[in-house]
Every structure is written in structure tokens, then in C-alpha cells.
Design an enzyme around this catalytic site. Structure first.
Site, mmCIF file in Angstrom:
data_model
loop_
_atom_site.group_PDB
_atom_site.id
_atom_site.type_symbol
_atom_site.label_atom_id
_atom_site.label_comp_id
_atom_site.label_asym_id
_atom_site.label_seq_id
_atom_site.Cartn_x
_atom_site.Cartn_y
_atom_site.Cartn_z
ATOM 1 N N GLU A 44 -4.532 26.347 -9.927
ATOM 2 C CA GLU A 44 -4.492 25.498 -11.121
ATOM 3 C C GLU A 44 -5.856 25.621 -11.789
ATOM 4 O OE1 GLU A 44 -3.591 21.477 -10.076
ATOM 5 O OE2 GLU A 44 -1.569 21.944 -9.410
ATOM 6 N N ASP A 91 -8.540 11.971 -14.836
ATOM 7 C CA ASP A 91 -9.448 12.629 -13.903
ATOM 8 C C ASP A 91 -10.495 11.659 -13.355
ATOM 9 O OD1 ASP A 91 -8.122 14.960 -14.456
ATOM 10 O OD2 ASP A 91 -9.518 15.584 -16.015
#
Length: 274
Positions: free
Chosen positions: A50, A61
Site C-alpha cells: 500500500e 491517520d
């Protein structure tokens, strides 16, 4: 249409082990070192990569990945630059699947049709766009799937049986189960609950289920890998980049810090079903 992701999961099923899915931020800590890290991942044992598309407002995040994105942006990374990294990678590696992960805003600005065509041409296999729900499938999911890119969905502990069919409807490649509510980098509270959740998702789909968020060590990978078809590791790798920096710049240990950690995690994944 079979993609590299489908082929890789099928091969690992035959091997009897889960996939090690590694997340790194494209261009972190600088463009050249970011490329070297990307190219080192398969040799270290990553099965699927990824690649984070850095964005200025990454709401899902945790701190480690936010800082990785900031370093990449400061180094001059762009969405076109991310696609260029994949293109360079493909000259050396034709088989390792690459999934671009990030947010819709940069793609929208780039232009959806232009982005989908450029991603396909560069050798991208799939997309994980964390802020596009199934209700917005017309935006990017359907054009991406029409071009032969897998569109990978996130499911969470709060995705109930009523919601799951909508989430899975246009999913392909694999399902990414986020093992907790909150942001990346926290710790998994109950591993048993993760196994139960994977089983529940599998009752709705034939797609492989990969588990991410909170997997930090080879032991975590071995344990969660008993239940899951894939283990996703990100924050700990991006943090390894941060810890290797000297005065904010890449050092001679930056690439090896990530590579050694991936090799260790790959060992954990191999032990998962023994």
C-alpha cells in the site's frame, strides 16, 4: 478480469499463509529514499504494497503517518510523482501488487478519468480511498473498476450486518478490516474480537479479508494471521523511517530500518498457520 491482487491472494492460499501487506508513504523522507524503500519491500517479504498518497489533511491517520505525509510533501511529492514511483517500480517488479491509499481530494483535483487512466498505465492495481463511502461510488469506484483497478473498502467494528452489504457491493481485491475505531497506530484491545469480526465479514463475501491498524510486531502478525487472509502493517514502518532520520534527513540506515522490520514481520506471517 484477474488482477495482480487476485493472483497473489490465490497463490498465498495455496501456500497456506496470510499476506503481509505493507504501507509506506510515497516519497518519505525524500523522493529518492522513498523509491529505495518501495523497491526493498518485496525482497524483504512484503506480498502486497500500500503506497500512501500524501495529503495535507489526513483525518484517519495517526501521528506517525501524518508526519510521514508531511515529510513527503515537504520533499516535493505530488500525485503525479506517486504514479511515477509506481512506474519506476514496475520496470523491476511486474508481479507485486500495489494499492494506492489516501484521500479523494488530490484525485478530484487531478481529474478522475485522467487519474484512473494514469494509475492503470503506471501499473497500479487497486485503490483505498478512505473518505469515499459506498454512496459515492459513481465518483471514483465505478470508473476505477471499469478500468480494471480493484476498489478496496474499509470495514470497522461499527460496520454492522445491515451496513456490510452496501460496503461490499462494489468491493474487489480484498476487504480491509480496520481492527478498531479511531486512527492508525493505536493498539488492538481484543484479538479474539478481531477473529470473530473476520468470520462475520467472511459470511458476507468470498473476498479475502486483511486486518490492519494496531499490528506492530511479528507476534501480532502471527496471532492475527491465524484468522485473517492478510495482515496490514503501516504506522510502525513509517515510524521506523522517522526514527532513522538524522537532523530530519535520511541516513544510511533508513532503508535497512524498514527492510529489517518487514523481514521480521514476514517471519511472523509465515508462522501464523503453523
Amino acid at each position: 478480469m484477474t488482477t495482480r491482487i487476485d493472483t497473489r491472494f490465490a497463490a498465498l492460499k495455496t501456500e497456506g499463509r496470510p499476506a503481509l501487506v505493507t504501507f509506506v508513504m510515497a516519497g518519505d523522507p525524500d523522493l529518492a529514499t522513498g523509491q529505495a524503500i518501495l523497491e526493498a519491500l518485496p525482497r524483504a517479504g512484503a506480498d502486497i504494497i500500500e503506497l500512501g498518497m500524501p495529503f495535507s489533511d489526513p483525518m484517519a491517520d495517526g501521528v506517525a503517518i501524518q508526519l510521514g505525509g508531511q515529510r513527503a510533501l515537504a520533499a516535493g511529492q505530488t500525485l503525479r510523482g506517486v504514479l511515477g514511483m509506481v512506474e519506476d517500480f514496475r520496470r523491476k517488479d511486474e508481479t507485486t501488487p500495489i494499492v494506492l491509499m489516501g484521500y479523494y481530494n488530490p484525485i478530484y483535483i487531478f481529474g478522475v478519468d485522467k487519474f484512473v487512466a494514469a494509475a492503470k498505465e503506471a501499473g497500479v492495481d487497486g485503490l483505498i480511498i478512505v473518505d469515499l463511502p459506498p454512496e459515492e461510488d459513481d465518483e471514483l469506484c465505478l470508473p476505477a473498476m471499469a478500468a480494471g483497478l480493484n476498489f478496496i473498502r474499509l470495514t470497522t467494528p461499527t460496520t454492522d450486518d445491515k451496513r456490510l452489504p452496501a460496503v461490499l457491493k462494489n468491493s474487489s481485491g480484498f476487504v480491509y478490516y480496520v481492527s478498531m475505531t479511531g486512527v492508525t497506530g493505536a493498539a488492538i484491545k481484543s484479538r479474539g474480537a478481531v477473529g470473530d469480526a473476520v468470520d462475520r465479514i467472511k459470511s458476507h463475501t468470498d473476498l479475502p479479508v486483511a486486518v490492519g491498524f494496531g499490528i506492530k510486531t511479528a507476534e501480532d502478525a502471527a496471532d492475527i494471521g491465524k484468522h485473517a487472509d492478510g495482515i496490514v502493517v503501516g504506522s510502525v514502518l513509517v515510524d521506523a523511517v522517522a526514527q532513522s532520520l538524522v537532523d530530519g534527513k535520511a541516513s544510511d540506515t533508513t532503508v535497512s530500518a524498514v527492510r529489517d522490520l518487514v523481514a521480521d514481520l514476514a517471519g511472523g506471517v509465515k508462522r501464523a498457520r503453523r
